[in-house]
Design a protein around this motif. Sequence first.
Motif, short mmCIF file in Angstrom:
data_model
loop_
_atom_site.label_atom_id
_atom_site.label_comp_id
_atom_site.label_asym_id
_atom_site.label_seq_id
_atom_site.Cartn_x
_atom_site.Cartn_y
_atom_site.Cartn_z
N PHE A 34 -4.69 5.17 2.59
CA PHE A 34 -4.06 5.50 1.31
C PHE A 34 -4.53 4.46 0.32
CE2 PHE A 34 -1.09 7.33 4.39
CZ PHE A 34 -0.98 8.61 3.90
N VAL A 39 -4.72 2.96 7.23
CA VAL A 39 -3.60 3.16 8.15
C VAL A 39 -4.12 3.50 9.55
CG1 VAL A 39 -1.52 4.49 8.61
CG2 VAL A 39 -2.09 3.87 6.27
N SER A 59 6.77 -0.32 13.09
CA SER A 59 7.02 0.40 11.85
C SER A 59 5.82 0.22 10.91
CB SER A 59 8.28 -0.19 11.21
OG SER A 59 8.84 0.73 10.34
N GLY A 60 5.38 1.30 10.34
CA GLY A 60 4.28 1.20 9.38
C GLY A 60 2.90 1.26 9.98
N THR A 61 2.79 1.53 11.30
CA THR A 61 1.45 1.60 11.88
C THR A 61 0.83 2.99 11.72
OG1 THR A 61 2.58 1.99 13.98
CG2 THR A 61 1.64 -0.19 13.65
N GLY A 62 1.57 3.89 11.10
CA GLY A 62 0.97 5.20 10.84
C GLY A 62 1.27 6.24 11.88
N LYS A 63 2.38 6.07 12.58
CA LYS A 63 2.76 7.08 13.58
C LYS A 63 3.10 8.41 12.92
CE LYS A 63 6.18 4.59 15.22
NZ LYS A 63 6.19 3.52 14.21
N SER A 64 3.91 8.30 11.85
CA SER A 64 4.27 9.53 11.15
C SER A 64 3.02 10.17 10.52
CB SER A 64 5.30 9.25 10.06
OG SER A 64 6.49 8.75 10.62
N VAL A 65 2.17 9.31 9.96
CA VAL A 65 0.95 9.83 9.35
C VAL A 65 0.12 10.59 10.38
CG1 VAL A 65 -1.25 9.17 8.29
CG2 VAL A 65 0.86 8.07 7.54
N GLN A 108 11.60 12.71 10.96
CA GLN A 108 12.29 11.43 11.07
C GLN A 108 13.67 11.50 10.41
OE1 GLN A 108 9.58 8.32 10.10
NE2 GLN A 108 11.04 6.69 10.51
N GLU A 187 10.48 9.87 15.59
CA GLU A 187 11.61 8.94 15.72
C GLU A 187 12.92 9.67 15.99
OE1 GLU A 187 11.16 5.60 15.08
OE2 GLU A 187 9.39 5.49 13.81
N HIS A 220 9.90 3.72 18.17
CA HIS A 220 9.77 2.29 18.47
C HIS A 220 11.00 1.84 19.24
CE1 HIS A 220 12.15 2.30 14.89
NE2 HIS A 220 11.13 2.42 14.07
N ARG B 215 7.90 9.66 -3.59
CA ARG B 215 8.91 9.36 -2.59
C ARG B 215 10.02 8.50 -3.20
NH1 ARG B 215 5.45 6.36 1.66
NH2 ARG B 215 5.60 7.99 3.21
N1 LIG Z 1 2.03 9.73 1.26
C1 LIG Z 1 1.72 8.42 1.36
N2 LIG Z 1 1.18 7.77 0.31
C2 LIG Z 1 0.86 6.48 0.40
N3 LIG Z 1 1.05 5.73 1.48
C3 LIG Z 1 1.60 6.30 2.55
C4 LIG Z 1 1.96 7.68 2.56
N4 LIG Z 1 2.48 7.98 3.76
C5 LIG Z 1 2.44 6.86 4.47
N5 LIG Z 1 1.91 5.83 3.77
C6 LIG Z 1 1.67 4.48 4.25
O1 LIG Z 1 1.12 4.58 5.52
C7 LIG Z 1 1.63 3.58 6.38
C8 LIG Z 1 2.13 4.21 7.64
O2 LIG Z 1 3.24 5.02 7.34
P1 LIG Z 1 4.02 5.80 8.45
O3 LIG Z 1 5.15 6.47 7.79
O4 LIG Z 1 3.08 6.64 9.23
O5 LIG Z 1 4.56 4.66 9.40
P2 LIG Z 1 5.33 4.81 10.76
O6 LIG Z 1 4.48 4.27 11.83
O7 LIG Z 1 5.80 6.20 10.92
O8 LIG Z 1 6.55 3.84 10.52
P3 LIG Z 1 8.08 4.06 10.83
O9 LIG Z 1 8.26 3.69 12.26
O10 LIG Z 1 8.78 3.11 9.94
O11 LIG Z 1 8.41 5.47 10.55
C9 LIG Z 1 2.67 2.83 5.58
O12 LIG Z 1 2.09 1.64 5.14
C10 LIG Z 1 2.97 3.72 4.42
O13 LIG Z 1 3.27 2.95 3.29
#
Ligand SMILES: Nc1ncnc2c1ncn2[C@@H]1O[C@H](COP(=O)(O)OP(=O)(O)OP(=O)(O)O)[C@@H](O)[C@H]1O
Lengths: 263, 251
Positions: A34, A39, A59-65, A108, A187, A220, B215
């Motif tokens: 991004f 990510v 958190s923030g490693t991009g699992k949701s992404v 989530q 999650e 996590h 968001r």
């Molecule tokens: N639509 C978006 N636009 C910009 N940045 C994004 C977007 N979606 C996610 N990110 C960034 O991508 C990174 C990973 O986000 P993600 O939500 O995948 O984390 P995660 O592993 O699911 O964390 P968590 O356990 O907190 O849910 C974060 O740094 C977030 O800021």
Amino acid sequence: MITPLQNNRHTSAAGTQQADDAVVASVRNLQKSFGDVIVLRDVNLDLYAGENLVILGRSGTGKSVLIKCMVGLIKPDAGSINILGYDVLKLNQDELNEMRLQVGFSFQGSALYDSMTVRQNLEFPLQRNLGIFDQTELNERVVNALEDVGLESAIDKMPSELSGGMKKRVGIARTLILNPKIMLYDEPTAGLDPITSIEINDLIVKVRDKYKTASIIITHDISSARHTADRVIALVGGYNKQEGTFDEIKQTTDPELQPFFNY
Amino acid sequence: MKIRNFLIRIADIYRFVARAVRETILPPYEWKETLHQCFVVGNRSLFLIAFTSFLAGVVFTRQSRPSLASFGAESWLPSLVSQAVIRSLGPLITGLICAGKLGSNIGAELGSMRVSEQIDAMEVSGTRPFSYLVVSRVTATTLMLPLLVVFADAMALLGSYLTVNTINSTGFMLYFNDVSVSVTYVDIFSSIIKAGFFGFAIGIVGCYAGYHAERGTTGVGRAANTAVVASMILIFIVDLLSLQFINLFRR
Ligand SMILES: Nc1ncnc2c1ncn2[C@@H]1O[C@H](COP(=O)(O)OP(=O)(O)OP(=O)(O)O)[C@@H](O)[C@H]1O
Ligand SMILES: [Mg+2]
């Protein structure tokens, strides 16, 4: 409808090659950034029929992404994704919908439609996807799905009247109602107390055993991982760093992963 | 960089509008949800529009009377008021009230659905949220605004009539005879069509702002705000353009 898969072995798959286990989803060389924030650097994974695959990561490693890429909500920069034979990145809107019908996605934050009752939440995909408008059939399916998650009593409540754990379960019921072949849980236990978490974990295991669904569980929460996982993939720094059974991953000496297990 | 972002935004808006139009025309149609949204639109704004346009009719009449009287042209009051109301005041009041009331509503509603991932949830379950949420709302505002304008016109004229009536007890028939003589079909139809464009602008701007909310809760607030401001500006622009266009027919 759920078709019985040839193989529903739920013992540890250990990430090694298993010729008899069908791959239902695979991700290759996935990259996503991004702006300047990288990510996902290079993520590879396979999901086998009937298994629960836990993806563990900070958190923030991009699992949701990662799982949003898998259902086409986020477009990756590079790589390829194959779900049930669909090449996700090359689908048109109709094909994408067809694929999505077979994949359940539990958000989530539950993402219940807050202007609708629980019943309407569950009816919505039935009406719009399967074109079911017959009231008795709708009712039967909705009640069945809610029974699966143990929430028949909440059928006429609004989402705002539910607790976080109940919302999660209704969200899961709403995806299960379409009998998905693959479930993606983002999650499922985050922010829930230990007892409710155990209920959700049991539910995830039950879904696998009852419907032979292959699932990816993002978490996590280490006890949730232990409870539900047939196999674990650890996501660190944008790579799928380690792969194995829960017990194998637990032996890790990786400084990024170790703190997970020192609970 | 700024210019590039601006152009990307323009292209994005164009795609959004084109998609809304395309999905409105092509099946599957969203009859049920569109009908529901029509009801919501009417229900939300009817009372406010009745109240404000009635008052506007009263105020406009009271303020125009002295200047007409100073020319000895007081008898022209019904024609002046009715032309002003039907050509301009009625649509404008309705448009602005609806921009405030419906624009913010749609922007905030879709915005919070976006932010809480409800739209994503619809998307991944293959339930076509765009036509369910956007097409139904845009159709509803486009269809309902003309109706609301007719209603607003009637209320404003009623306010005006009651004012005239209390001042010099002009009869109902006399007043509305004057009105019907001075108002043309071009006036009426152009104002109804204009109202349709107002409605389209309000719906599409509200939906675009909500659908693309950033968001977080600030994103919802900003979406509602953008929806109101942008649709108000658009309403004035449409008003001006339609005036130029209608004048071609008046000559
Ligand atoms: N639509 C978006 N636009 C910009 N940045 C994004 C977007 N979606 C996610 N990110 C960034 O991508 C990174 C990973 O986000 P993600 O939500 O995948 O984390 P995660 O592993 O699911 O964390 P968590 O356990 O907190 O849910 C974060 O740094 C977030 O800021
Ligand atoms: Mg996440």
